[in-house]
Design an enzyme around this catalytic site. Structure first.
Site, mmCIF file in Angstrom:
data_model
loop_
_atom_site.group_PDB
_atom_site.id
_atom_site.type_symbol
_atom_site.label_atom_id
_atom_site.label_comp_id
_atom_site.label_asym_id
_atom_site.label_seq_id
_atom_site.Cartn_x
_atom_site.Cartn_y
_atom_site.Cartn_z
ATOM 1 N N TRP A 104 -6.145 1.250 -7.243
ATOM 2 C CA TRP A 104 -5.268 2.385 -6.909
ATOM 3 C C TRP A 104 -4.047 2.409 -7.821
ATOM 4 O O TRP A 104 -3.621 3.476 -8.283
ATOM 5 C CB TRP A 104 -4.873 2.363 -5.432
ATOM 6 N N ASP A 175 3.401 2.402 -3.165
ATOM 7 C CA ASP A 175 2.237 2.954 -2.471
ATOM 8 C C ASP A 175 1.864 1.960 -1.374
ATOM 9 O O ASP A 175 1.316 0.896 -1.649
ATOM 10 C CB ASP A 175 1.076 3.127 -3.463
ATOM 11 N N LYS A 199 -5.146 5.253 7.434
ATOM 12 C CA LYS A 199 -5.460 3.849 7.738
ATOM 13 C C LYS A 199 -4.676 3.390 8.967
ATOM 14 O O LYS A 199 -5.251 3.115 10.008
ATOM 15 C CB LYS A 199 -5.190 2.955 6.541
#
Ligand code: PMP
Length: 364
Positions: A104, A175, A199
């Site tokens: 990511w 992030d 999540k």
């Protein structure tokens, strides 16, 4: 756990608290006696204003967000933040620092590179994204506009155990998609924290952004409105129609979390759950090989390999048949990934370990 529910190890969208889903179900046809669901009312209504305000307050309380930060609910996923952050904070001719500990973070670099110069000041790609740097290893570029990192790499299962600190040198952008609310963090060390909701916070379709006020002042004046943080901050996340359902669920998740003791209590539970799994890997005589180095082991995404990819596929298939779903590793790394977010119960982890022991005895 109710009879129809199984143990869901999905990396995201991921398991949500059953009690919370039951509440949402009970309010689906008529929220607060209105005769309408939250999805059917105006985002400008008093009822929805109350919900979004409550969700903001929930996040503020759970993460102890100081008053000089805005809490925004955006769309476009965490992936849009990969672009929005440099569009807002990387002026032409300037540069930014990125710390890359997984897939990511690498994607975030790619998007930032479209806007300007990116210094990758740390990357563990060559060694397979298994570790995080020590704070002392990082050398920031004084002239960079900000430093960006990924606090938990969801695919590789690699997590920072500390809030990255650039001192007074650079604003820190993080992030935190896959470990936000899993433990307390010191928000005051960050300039901007973002997380896709799917999540630990709620359903997909909402991205939480926590942004310090002074950063908003740096936003250039010529950005498209929907890519401009100032526009969202000035309009309380509603310059246009937000994801009303998603924000409603976030509000319910925050209430659930507060009831459970908040981020500090989650940390205890999450560490206990992760320890059960990592202990099982370590006790397996090498049958199960953890991906991450010990110091970087994620409490949220436990990643490991079996002696072969065929066995891993068989493992995931048999596990699913036993009510343990979503264990197949990400297509880019293979193996197994057990995602055990806040809402994932400890009994599910114990069941998985039982299954792992049985599987290794049969196949070892
Ligand atoms: N960052 C991290 C750490 C992620 O785990 C993910 C995906 N789950 C993303 C970014 C991309 O999120 P989205 O699919 O919401 O764009």
């Amino acid at each position: 756990m109710s009879l129809e529910r199984i143990y869901n190890f999905s990396a995201g969208p991921a398991i949500l608290p059953t009690e919370m889903l039951e509440q949402a179900q009970s309010e689906l046809l008529s929220l607060n006696g209105m005769g309408m669901s939250v999805m059917e009312i105006s985002h400008r209504s008093n009822q929805f204003e109350t919900i979004i305000e409550s969700a903001r307050r929930g996040i503020r309380e759970l993460l102890n967000v100081p008053e000089n930060y805005e809490i925004l609910f955006l769309q476009g996923g965490a992936s849009l933040q990969f672009s929005m952050i440099p569009m807002n904070f990387l002026p032409s001719g300037k540069s930014v620092d990125y710390v890359v500990t997984g897939a990511w973070g690498k994607k975030a670099v790619k998007e930032a590179e479209r806007c300007g110069r990116v210094n990758t000041i740390f990357s563990s790609e060559e060694t397979g994204f298994k570790c995080v740097p020590l704070q002392d290893e990082l050398r920031f570029n004084e002239k960079a506009e900000y430093v960006h990192y990924t606090s938990n790499e969801t695919i590789e299962g690699v997590e920072f155990k500390y809030d990255l600190d650039a001192g007074s040198l650079l604003p820190v952008v993080c992030d935190a998609s896959s470990n936000i609310l899993s433990k307390p963090i010191d928000v005051s060390r960050y300039a901007l924290i973002y997380a896709g909701a799917q999540k630990n916070i709620g359903p997909s379709g909402v991205t939480l952004v926590i942004i310090r006020d002074d950063l908003i002042e740096k936003v250039p004046g010529n950005l498209p409105a929907m890519l401009d943080y100032r526009n969202f901050a000035a309009n309380a996340s509603m310059p246009n129609t937000p994801n009303t359902w998603g924000i409603y669920i976030i509000d319910l998740v925050c209430k659930w979390l507060k009831n459970k003791g908040g981020a500090a209590e989650m940390q205890k539970l999450n560490e206990a759950k992760a320890k059960i799994l990592y202990d099982a890997l370590d006790a397996s005589d090498g049958f199960y090989q953890g991906h991450a180095e010990r110091a970087a082991r994620s409490t949220m995404n436990v990643t490991f390999r079996l002696p072969s990819e065929d066995l891993a596929a068989e493992f995931a298939k048999e596990a699913a048949a036993n009510g343990l779903d979503g264990l197949k590793g990400h297509r880019s790394v293979g193996g197994i990934r057990a995602s055990i977010y806040n809402a994932f119960p400890k009994e599910g982890v114990e069941k998985l370990v039982e299954f792992m022991n049985d599987f290794s005895h049969r196949n070892g």
